[in-house]
Design an enzyme around this catalytic site. Structure first.
Site, short mmCIF file in Angstrom:
data_model
loop_
_atom_site.label_atom_id
_atom_site.label_comp_id
_atom_site.label_asym_id
_atom_site.label_seq_id
_atom_site.Cartn_x
_atom_site.Cartn_y
_atom_site.Cartn_z
N LYS A 105 1.16 -1.07 -0.06
CA LYS A 105 -0.06 0.02 -0.04
C LYS A 105 0.79 1.30 -0.11
CE LYS A 105 -4.43 0.81 0.12
NZ LYS A 105 -5.45 -0.43 -0.64
N GLY A 217 -20.95 6.21 2.40
CA GLY A 217 -19.88 6.76 1.22
C GLY A 217 -20.58 6.71 -0.08
N TYR A 218 -20.29 7.38 -0.89
CA TYR A 218 -20.79 7.57 -2.16
C TYR A 218 -19.72 7.88 -3.20
CZ TYR A 218 -25.01 7.32 -4.85
OH TYR A 218 -26.22 6.74 -5.57
N GLY A 219 -18.58 7.22 -2.99
CA GLY A 219 -17.64 7.61 -4.04
C GLY A 219 -17.64 6.40 -4.80
N ASN A 220 -16.21 6.03 -5.32
CA ASN A 220 -16.24 4.83 -6.36
C ASN A 220 -17.11 3.71 -5.83
OD1 ASN A 220 -14.97 2.24 -7.26
ND2 ASN A 220 -14.12 3.68 -8.82
N ALA A 221 -16.68 3.27 -4.95
CA ALA A 221 -17.24 1.86 -4.09
C ALA A 221 -18.53 2.18 -3.92
CB ALA A 221 -16.35 1.37 -2.90
N GLY A 222 -18.98 3.05 -3.18
CA GLY A 222 -20.24 3.46 -2.80
C GLY A 222 -21.48 3.79 -3.73
P1 NAD Z 1 -13.66 7.63 -2.76
O1 NAD Z 1 -12.71 8.64 -2.47
O2 NAD Z 1 -14.00 7.69 -4.43
O3 NAD Z 1 -15.18 7.85 -1.98
C1 NAD Z 1 -14.98 7.90 -0.48
C2 NAD Z 1 -16.48 8.15 -0.08
O4 NAD Z 1 -16.62 8.12 1.30
C3 NAD Z 1 -16.74 9.74 -0.63
O5 NAD Z 1 -18.23 9.71 -0.72
C4 NAD Z 1 -16.56 10.57 0.64
O6 NAD Z 1 -17.60 11.75 0.82
C5 NAD Z 1 -17.02 9.58 1.54
N1 NAD Z 1 -16.50 9.82 2.98
C6 NAD Z 1 -15.41 10.25 3.42
N2 NAD Z 1 -15.58 10.63 4.81
C7 NAD Z 1 -16.67 10.12 5.18
C8 NAD Z 1 -17.26 9.94 6.54
N3 NAD Z 1 -16.53 10.38 7.62
N4 NAD Z 1 -18.43 9.42 6.66
C9 NAD Z 1 -19.16 8.95 5.52
N5 NAD Z 1 -18.80 8.97 4.40
C10 NAD Z 1 -17.28 9.72 4.28
O7 NAD Z 1 -13.04 6.26 -2.35
P2 NAD Z 1 -13.62 4.76 -2.58
O8 NAD Z 1 -12.63 4.35 -3.75
O9 NAD Z 1 -15.06 4.69 -2.76
O10 NAD Z 1 -13.07 4.01 -1.29
C11 NAD Z 1 -13.95 3.80 -0.15
C12 NAD Z 1 -13.56 2.71 0.71
O11 NAD Z 1 -13.26 1.54 0.00
C13 NAD Z 1 -12.12 2.90 1.26
O12 NAD Z 1 -12.04 2.31 2.43
C14 NAD Z 1 -11.22 2.07 0.23
O13 NAD Z 1 -10.07 1.68 0.87
C15 NAD Z 1 -11.92 0.89 -0.06
N6 NAD Z 1 -11.75 0.51 -1.32
C16 NAD Z 1 -11.84 0.90 -2.35
C17 NAD Z 1 -11.82 0.25 -3.49
C18 NAD Z 1 -11.63 0.81 -4.94
O14 NAD Z 1 -11.32 0.01 -5.93
N7 NAD Z 1 -12.20 2.33 -5.23
C19 NAD Z 1 -11.00 -0.91 -3.65
C20 NAD Z 1 -10.92 -1.71 -2.33
C21 NAD Z 1 -11.21 -0.79 -1.21
#
Ligand code: NAD
Length: 415
Positions: A105, A217-222
């Site tokens: 990481k 969470g509403y980023g990539n994953a959510g």
């Molecule tokens: P991202 O940056 O696209 O989105 C993160 C989301 O979380 C955003 O909507 C942000 O507003 C929200 N957030 C931040 N702080 C917050 C809080 N205190 N309460 C509620 N929401 C909050 O990130 P992502 O890629 O969606 O990753 C999210 C999680 O998934 C992380 O733990 C990451 O390690 C994990 N993950 C992601 C991937 C991937 O491919 N994207 C793969 C494995 C694990």
């Protein structure tokens, strides 16, 4: 939560697994700490002419099964211990889904929301220049993670290719399609999670068509998880949130419209027709499936007794504390641990590396079919061990993964 240390949690999880498997002390010691850590200082020219020095990390946790792999996070609260924990989880994740990779990481302490595109490009390139001797397609392959993007991966790949004086698409994954990305990478984490949730729903007797879902969470994953929930599985997503707060509507939210609202306003908050809900309250809503998809340590011993979901699909890394794990297990909640549930991203990243190496690209249908097979096989392996040892799903996932890493270390003569 000031004293929360993700790496202490990761070590605690390994200690429990070492007990269950009665691991020799040399194996246990090797698994408890990273094999290599790199810390760098990155001077970057800012738009105003000043130079700012950023701190960066790369932790290569264990490469017994193959080259290490893991994302790079750009986050103001990044710490070496967070990166260590995430590198450990990557090790177990790759082993669990049975791909020939170890775990790593990376992270940079910075606030990307306050930086221009030019500053982010210079920081991305500086990170790769500092790390170039330690990474490579056969050594350690980074990828996007929190607040890093496919565009940044393209800059990083380009910087590494410039240093090596040849195209090196395989040095990094999560790239845009025209520069060696894989079809299906965008929603791979959420899609892989849903393949696992689909299997779990069958085991738990939850009918997915019409099942009630909440997502933190509403980023990539959510955001992708929300879309797949409604479009592919016919679920009703009644609550979602981001860092600014959450929204709920018992009749169901329309994920694409919520995403457009977030793109326009910067948050899901204020979505027309929804009621506000706090991030804390969202976790305790009366739902069938709860998907934490934001940050670590959000389900703890204080709120775990109030979780009403039948299935918790951990798309985020480390959302559940060990104490909360026990409480959820005792309460009959079926927890799909992070390094199983969110392994879809690294699995398609691995597919991307394979395609880069062969210079031959698969179509979307092929990616989905292989991802489904990988995730479904991993879920069944974990479920079998959970039943065999009468342990919770996270402990079972550790047993499956740690057995594989241990066997590789022993065969290589390390321990
Ligand atoms: P991202 O940056 O696209 O989105 C993160 C989301 O979380 C955003 O909507 C942000 O507003 C929200 N957030 C931040 N702080 C917050 C809080 N205190 N309460 C509620 N929401 C909050 O990130 P992502 O890629 O969606 O990753 C999210 C999680 O998934 C992380 O733990 C990451 O390690 C994990 N993950 C992601 C991937 C991937 O491919 N994207 C793969 C494995 C694990």
């Amino acid at each position: 939560m000031a004293d929360f240390n993700a790496f202490a949690v990761a070590q605690q999880q390994i200690d429990t697994c070492a007990q269950i498997l009665e691991l020799p002390s040399s194996v246990h010691e090797m698994l408890r700490a990273p094999k290599r850590e790199i810390r760098v200082s990155l001077p970057v020219k800012m738009d105003d002419g000043s130079v700012k020095v950023f701190r960066g990390f790369r932790v290569q946790y264990n490469d017994a099964l193959g080259p290490t792999k893991g994302g790079i996070r750009f986050h103001p609260d990044e710490t070496i211990d967070t990166v260590r924990a995430l590198a450990a989880w990557m090790t177990w994740k790759c082993a669990l889904v049975d791909i020939p990779l170890g775990g790593a990481k990376g992270g940079v302490i910075c606030d990307p929301k306050q930086m221009s595109a030019g500053e982010l490009e210079r920081l991305s390139r500086a990170y790769i220049r500092a790390m170039a001797r330690f990474i490579g397609p056969e050594t350690d392959i980074p990828a996007p993670d929190v607040y890093t993007t496919p565009q940044m991966m393209a800059w990083m790949m380009d910087e590494y290719s410039t240093i090596r004086q040849k195209n090196q698409f395989g040095v990094i994954t999560g790239k845009p399609l025209p520069v060696g990305g894989s079809a299906g990478r965008g929603d791979a984490t959420a899609r892989g999670g849903w393949y696992v949730i689909r299997e779990a729903a069958e085991v738990c007797g939850v009918e997915l068509d019409g099942a009630i879902v909440a997502i933190q969470g509403y980023g990539n994953a959510g955001a992708y998880a929300a879309r797949l929930a409604t479009e592919t599985y016919g679920c009703k997503v009644i609550a979602v949130s981001d860092s600014k707060g959450g929204i709920t509507n018992r009749n169901g939210l329309e994920p694409d419209a919520v995403a457009r609202h977030k793109a326009d306003t910067g948050s899901v908050v204020g979505f027309p027709g929804s009621e506000p809900v706090s991030n804390e309250a969202l976790l305790e809503l009366d739902v069938d499936i709860l998907i934490p998809a934001a940050l670590e340590n959000v389900i703890t011993e204080s709120n775990a007794p109030n979780v009403k979901a039948k299935i918790v699909g951990e798309l985020a890394n480390g959302p559940t504390s060990p104490e909360a794990d026990d409480i959820l297990h005792a309460g009959g909640v079926h927890v799909l641990p992070d390094f199983l549930c969110n392994a879809g991203g690294v699995t398609v990243s691995y597919f991307e590396m394979v395609q880069n190496a062969y210079m031959y690209y698969w179509d979307l249908e092929q990616v989905h079919r292989r991802l489904d097979a990988t995730m479904t096989t991993a879920y069944r392996a974990v479920l079998d061990v959970a039943r065999e040892y009468n342990i919770n799903m996270r402990q079972a996932a550790y047993v499956v993964a740690v057995r594989r890493v241990t066997e590789a270390m022993q065969l290589r003569g390390w321990v």
